[in-house]
Motif scaffolding. Structure first.
Motif, PDB file in Angstrom:
ATOM      1  N   THR A   1       0.722  -1.071  -0.114  1.00 55.28           N
ATOM      2  CA  THR A   1      -0.246   0.579   0.478  1.00 55.28           C
ATOM      3  C   THR A   1       0.766   1.014  -0.113  1.00 55.28           C
ATOM      4  N   TYR A   2       0.926   2.656  -1.318  1.00 53.76           N
ATOM      5  CA  TYR A   2       1.508   3.275  -1.358  1.00 53.76           C
ATOM      6  C   TYR A   2       0.883   4.366  -1.275  1.00 53.76           C
ATOM      7  N   ARG A   3       1.573   5.678  -1.932  1.00 49.54           N
ATOM      8  CA  ARG A   3       0.781   6.571  -2.325  1.00 49.54           C
ATOM      9  C   ARG A   3       1.867   6.622  -4.110  1.00 49.54           C
ATOM     10  N   TRP A   4       0.938   7.239  -4.666  1.00 49.64           N
ATOM     11  CA  TRP A   4       1.165   7.169  -5.703  1.00 49.64           C
ATOM     12  C   TRP A   4       0.750   8.407  -6.817  1.00 49.64           C
ATOM     13  N   GLN A   5       1.322   9.771  -6.968  1.00 53.42           N
ATOM     14  CA  GLN A   5       0.791  10.859  -7.969  1.00 53.42           C
ATOM     15  C   GLN A   5      -0.493  11.505  -6.936  1.00 53.42           C
ATOM     16  N   GLY A   6      -0.383  11.233  -5.575  1.00 51.95           N
ATOM     17  CA  GLY A   6      -1.361  12.136  -5.170  1.00 51.95           C
ATOM     18  C   GLY A   6      -2.836  10.650  -4.559  1.00 51.95           C
ATOM     19  N   LYS A   7      -2.797   9.648  -5.346  1.00 48.93           N
ATOM     20  CA  LYS A   7      -3.882   8.360  -4.846  1.00 48.93           C
ATOM     21  C   LYS A   7      -3.009   7.406  -3.954  1.00 48.93           C
ATOM     22  N   VAL A   8      -3.853   7.457  -2.759  1.00 49.00           N
ATOM     23  CA  VAL A   8      -3.253   5.722  -2.334  1.00 49.00           C
ATOM     24  C   VAL A   8      -3.486   4.660  -3.278  1.00 49.00           C
ATOM     25  N   GLU A   9      -2.565   4.004  -3.754  1.00 47.06           N
ATOM     26  CA  GLU A   9      -2.849   2.271  -4.120  1.00 47.06           C
ATOM     27  C   GLU A   9      -2.036   0.859  -3.557  1.00 47.06           C
ATOM     28  N   VAL A  10      -2.936   0.364  -4.229  1.00 46.83           N
ATOM     29  CA  VAL A  10      -2.300  -1.234  -3.820  1.00 46.83           C
ATOM     30  C   VAL A  10      -2.054  -1.771  -4.295  1.00 46.83           C
ATOM     31  N   ALA A  11      -1.458  -2.882  -3.938  1.00 46.56           N
ATOM     32  CA  ALA A  11      -1.145  -3.493  -5.537  1.00 46.56           C
ATOM     33  C   ALA A  11      -0.166  -5.254  -4.408  1.00 46.56           C
ATOM     34  N   THR A  12      -0.180  -5.953  -5.707  1.00 46.51           N
ATOM     35  CA  THR A  12       1.220  -7.070  -5.215  1.00 46.51           C
ATOM     36  C   THR A  12       1.886  -7.426  -5.806  1.00 46.51           C
ATOM     37  N   GLU A  13       2.890  -7.429  -5.323  1.00 46.03           N
ATOM     38  CA  GLU A  13       4.538  -7.134  -5.761  1.00 46.03           C
ATOM     39  C   GLU A  13       4.851  -8.494  -5.502  1.00 46.03           C
ATOM     40  N   THR A  14       6.345  -8.681  -6.030  1.00 48.80           N
ATOM     41  CA  THR A  14       7.614  -9.719  -5.709  1.00 48.80           C
ATOM     42  C   THR A  14       8.734  -9.028  -5.494  1.00 48.80           C
ATOM     43  N   VAL A  15       9.001  -9.110  -3.861  1.00 48.63           N
ATOM     44  CA  VAL A  15       9.947  -7.773  -2.917  1.00 48.63           C
ATOM     45  C   VAL A  15      11.545  -9.141  -4.176  1.00 48.63           C
ATOM     46  N   ALA A  16      12.258  -8.408  -4.387  1.00 50.11           N
ATOM     47  CA  ALA A  16      13.773  -9.226  -4.288  1.00 50.11           C
ATOM     48  C   ALA A  16      15.008  -8.186  -3.526  1.00 50.11           C
ATOM     49  N   LEU A  17      15.391  -9.568  -2.942  1.00 55.08           N
ATOM     50  CA  LEU A  17      16.298  -9.422  -1.774  1.00 55.08           C
ATOM     51  C   LEU A  17      17.817  -9.488  -2.427  1.00 55.08           C
ATOM     52  N   ILE A  18      18.866  -8.358  -2.637  1.00 56.49           N
ATOM     53  CA  ILE A  18      19.702  -8.951  -3.210  1.00 56.49           C
ATOM     54  C   ILE A  18      20.716  -8.435  -2.153  1.00 56.49           C
ATOM     55  N   THR A  19      22.204  -9.568  -2.569  1.00 53.41           N
ATOM     56  CA  THR A  19      23.276  -9.471  -1.343  1.00 53.41           C
ATOM     57  C   THR A  19      24.359  -9.165  -2.685  1.00 53.41           C
ATOM     58  N   SER A  20      24.904  -7.976  -1.915  1.00 49.57           N
ATOM     59  CA  SER A  20      26.097  -7.198  -2.755  1.00 49.57           C
ATOM     60  C   SER A  20      27.511  -6.950  -1.900  1.00 49.57           C
ATOM     61  N   ARG A  21      27.897  -5.505  -2.702  1.00 51.68           N
ATOM     62  CA  ARG A  21      28.853  -5.272  -2.110  1.00 51.68           C
ATOM     63  C   ARG A  21      28.471  -3.532  -1.801  1.00 51.68           C
TER      64      ARG A  21
END
Length: 330
Positions: free
Chosen positions: A49-69
């Motif tokens: 749930t997030y705000r985008w261009q003045g509106k509250v949006e709800v979305a189903t997303e996929t999260v990538a957790l990246i291990t780096s330096r």
């Protein structure tokens, strides 16, 4: 046996939210292949749930957790931004406070060293539509197309492309194309990855010392090819006439008039020739492509039913591989 731990490390975890699993998997493959990431863990089905261009949006997303330096963060963030379909992707890094010595050693060996050159492919989002023309068909005058105020002089190219895939067409069956192309301003290796609608992510690398696909591209598609070899499956010869479509100072699109001949290396009975029109967006919008399609239809020029030279060349071989496939363009 006592486990040794590193209490101060140079490593980070970077969180990136993607719109779907396919994009996250492709992002993971590319970052690991380029050694900007040692490991990417993917979690689908995250409710955001997030705000985008003045509106509250709800979305189903996929999260990538990246291990780096930590020293690679700027390069990694720039690469994620180039590959991501969001205008403003989430790229949030957190330091890794402790890690086992053995794992730290593996991480260090899997990532670019500080100061090591990073030969990333050139990337751009390609948005285009193809239209079918008779062999001797004339293009409706581009200067009369919607919004077009000026048409540039012609540029003529002979493009010679060899497409690579597994014998089972594992790349084409997933809408992915890999080719080696001579001629034109972008000659070299091209890897095209499907996005939504008329869009594809296109990556480019220069020719190497031999005809083998670049190792980086081979690594990126290994999740599709497995242990199968990449071999030439098709040769495509294109006589292209290219022009720019302009509206004042705005470069709307690039217009390509292509006469195509193909040689199918898996079945030469499927060799073919055709005439097509390609309109690739530059600074025009999707509505411009819609208006062009409507305009051309008035002259009997219809959008191509198959949006890929490779898919046209492979014909029934590709349909047998995956009857539900609608391949990406190339």
């Amino acid at each position: 046996m006592h486990q040794q731990y590193e209490e101060s490390t140079p490593f980070i975890q970077v969180r990136v939210a993607c719109p779907n699993l396919a994009e996250a998997e492709q992002l993971a493959a590319e970052l690991v292949a380029e050694r900007l990431a040692a490991c990417v863990q993917i979690t689908p089905g995250v409710h955001s749930t997030y705000r985008w261009q003045g509106k509250v949006e709800v979305a189903t997303e996929t999260v990538a957790l990246i291990t780096s330096r930590s020293e690679l963060f700027e390069q990694l963030a720039a690469r994620v931004t180039a590959l991501h379909s969001y205008d403003v992707p989430e790229i949030v890094a957190s330091p890794i406070a402790q890690v086992s010595s053995a794992y730290a050693e593996w991480l260090a060996g899997s990532l670019l060293e500080p100061g090591e050159d990073h030969a990333a492919p050139a990337v751009h989002l390609e948005i285009e539509r193809k239209f079918t023309l008779a062999d001797d068909g004339l293009i409706p005058e581009p200067g009369d197309w919607p919004r077009v105020g000026q048409v540039s002089n012609e540029r003529r190219y002979l493009l010679l492309a060899t497409y690579y895939d597994t014998p089972g067409l594992d790349l084409a069956s997933h809408g992915v194309t890999l080719r080696r192309r001579q001629g034109g301003p972008d000659e070299g290796w091209h890897l095209k990855l499907p996005r939504s609608g008329d869009a594809r992510m296109e990556e480019w690398m220069p020719f190497g010392s031999d005809d083998a696909p670049p190792a980086q591209f081979r690594d990126q598609v290994r999740q599709l090819t497995g242990a199968a070899a990449l071999v030439p499956v098709c040769e495509v010869r294109t006589h292209r006439v290219e022009r720019d479509l302009l509206a004042g100072d705005v470069h709307l699109a690039c217009l390509c008039d292509d006469h195509v001949s193909t040689h199918n290396l898996l079945d030469d009975q499927l060799d073919s020739d055709w005439h097509e029109l390609e309109v690739e967006l530059v600074n025009g919008g999707m509505d411009f492509l819609d208006e062009v399609a409507d305009h051309l239809s008035q002259y009997g020029v219809q959008q191509a039913s198959v949006a890929s030279k490779l898919a046209m060349a492979l014909g029934p071989l590709l349909r047998r591989s995956d009857p539900d496939l609608e391949p990406a363009g190339s």
